[in-house]
Design an enzyme around this catalytic site. Structure first.
Site, PDB file in Angstrom:
ATOM      1  N   ASP A 175       0.821  -1.208   0.000  1.00 44.18           N
ATOM      2  CA  ASP A 175       0.000   0.000   0.000  1.00 44.18           C
ATOM      3  C   ASP A 175       0.856   1.260   0.000  1.00 44.18           C
ATOM      4  O   ASP A 175       0.499   2.265  -0.630  1.00 44.18           O
ATOM      5  CB  ASP A 175      -0.929   0.009   1.219  1.00 44.18           C
ATOM      6  CG  ASP A 175      -2.125  -0.915   1.044  1.00 44.18           C
ATOM      7  OD1 ASP A 175      -2.466  -1.231  -0.115  1.00 44.18           O
ATOM      8  OD2 ASP A 175      -2.724  -1.321   2.058  1.00 44.18           O
ATOM      9  N   GLY A 176       1.993   1.224   0.695  1.00 43.27           N
ATOM     10  CA  GLY A 176       2.879   2.383   0.708  1.00 43.27           C
ATOM     11  C   GLY A 176       3.388   2.719  -0.678  1.00 43.27           C
ATOM     12  O   GLY A 176       3.521   3.896  -1.044  1.00 43.27           O
TER      13      GLY A 176
ATOM     14  N   ASN B 290      -5.081   8.591   1.670  1.00 38.68           N
ATOM     15  CA  ASN B 290      -5.518   7.944   2.909  1.00 38.68           C
ATOM     16  C   ASN B 290      -5.880   8.945   3.998  1.00 38.68           C
ATOM     17  O   ASN B 290      -7.017   9.004   4.447  1.00 38.68           O
ATOM     18  CB  ASN B 290      -4.424   7.015   3.443  1.00 38.68           C
ATOM     19  CG  ASN B 290      -4.551   5.596   2.943  1.00 38.68           C
ATOM     20  OD1 ASN B 290      -5.497   5.266   2.222  1.00 38.68           O
ATOM     21  ND2 ASN B 290      -3.617   4.750   3.318  1.00 38.68           N
TER      22      ASN B 290
ATOM     23  N   ASP C 123      -2.838  13.029  21.650  1.00 41.93           N
ATOM     24  CA  ASP C 123      -1.585  13.009  20.899  1.00 41.93           C
ATOM     25  C   ASP C 123      -1.715  13.644  19.519  1.00 41.93           C
ATOM     26  O   ASP C 123      -0.716  13.884  18.849  1.00 41.93           O
ATOM     27  CB  ASP C 123      -1.097  11.564  20.721  1.00 41.93           C
ATOM     28  CG  ASP C 123      -0.550  10.982  22.010  1.00 41.93           C
ATOM     29  OD1 ASP C 123      -0.400  11.751  22.987  1.00 41.93           O
ATOM     30  OD2 ASP C 123      -0.285   9.768  22.055  1.00 41.93           O
TER      31      ASP C 123
ATOM     32  N   THR D 286      -9.378   2.229   6.404  1.00 41.17           N
ATOM     33  CA  THR D 286      -8.806   0.916   6.737  1.00 41.17           C
ATOM     34  C   THR D 286      -7.317   1.023   7.065  1.00 41.17           C
ATOM     35  O   THR D 286      -6.625   0.013   7.144  1.00 41.17           O
ATOM     36  CB  THR D 286      -9.001  -0.078   5.573  1.00 41.17           C
ATOM     37  OG1 THR D 286      -8.463   0.493   4.371  1.00 41.17           O
ATOM     38  CG2 THR D 286     -10.478  -0.390   5.368  1.00 41.17           C
TER      39      THR D 286
END
Length: 283
Positions: A68-69, A136, A166, A177
């Protein structure tokens, strides 16, 4: 027809998968193009090696080989040149990939026109004159130090709530997802246009994910960070922009879209079941 192959050689099996994809493309009459810097790595006679910009301008689609990256990285060029992407997964999960590494024969479907192009919405953020967009998610987090941050959130100029934690994740349905899911956000059908806002490790148990209609415009403003260090705004895990405390961040739907090549065999929920193993071990 011409397809531009971009492999991630840092992934196991990507090299073998690239050779297999090139063979299938030659077989079905599709010209395979690759960056000229990869010619020594892939001595394939049927492949046309060109400078990146030249190859992309003359191609009809992109084949991204990796995880995916890799596909998120390729998206920068795909959106710029308005090209659909066929992802071949040689990574671990591969939500964005259309086929697995052993399914390269399915490239023939692209040559024969038996595919559809799925358009995924993008989101964009601006901080003063700097801006970024994401397939994303866009993430606002504390900077170098592990300190809590207070962020005021506005929707269409109206106060929504103040978050202490954070940071915050702003996600597309595609990104639901990814990091947002790890932060407790819902999985969103990619055909449902929306912007998700998920707090990261909120101090309050009442801080929850909110889904906004795609036309909503959000504003984030950090009002306090211990030691007053800058926050970091990132898009799809890269493009870090330093954001001073008190500076407004505008987030909205982008006019751009990311195009994915899909085949009829697998729908979103079948892929979801397979990747997340909701149905068990599938043995």
């Amino acid at each position: 027809m011409q397809g531009y192959i971009i492999p991630n050689l840092g992934k196991a099996n990507s090299r073998a998968c690239t050779f297999a994809a090139a063979r299938v493309m030659e077989k079905c009459g599709v010209t395979a193009v690759m960056p000229d810097v990869m010619q020594r790595e892939f001595p394939i006679r049927s492949v046309l090696f060109q400078p990146k910009e030249q190859g992309l301008k003359s191609s009809d689609f992109i084949i991204a080989i990796g995880g995916d990256g890799t596909i998120l990285h390729v998206a920068q060029d795909a959106v710029r040149y308005d090209l659909p992407v066929l992802g071949i997964n040689t990574g671990r999960v591969g939500f964005l990939a259309t086929i697995e590494r052993e399914e390269t024969d399915l490239i023939e479907k692209v040559a024969s026109g038996h595919y559809k192009v799925e358009e995924r919405m993008l989101i964009e953020a601006s901080v003063g004159v700097e801006s970024c967009w994401a397939v994303n998610d866009i993430v606002l987090t504390r900077g170098e130090y592990s300190r809590i941050v207070d962020i005021d959130i506005f929707c269409d100029g109206n106060p929504l709530y103040s978050l202490r934690g954070d940071g915050v994740i702003l996600s597309t349905p595609t990104g639901s997802t990814a990091y947002a899911m790890s932060a407790g956000g819902p999985v969103v059908d990619p055909t449902i246009q929306s912007i998700g806002l998920s707090p990261i490790c909120p101090y309050s148990l009442f801080s929850r994910t909110v889904l906004f209609a795609p036309e909503r415009k959000l504003t984030l403003r950090a009002k306090h960070v211990n030691n007053d260090s800058d926050l970091i705004l990132s898009a799809d895990g890269s493009l870090g922009i330093k954001v001073p405390v008190g500076k407004d961040i505008q987030v909205q739907r982008s006019k751009k879209v990311f195009k994915l090549i899909r085949f009829a065999e697998k729908g979103f929920y079948e892929v979801l079941n397979q990747k997340l193993m909701w149905g068990g071990s599938h043995e």
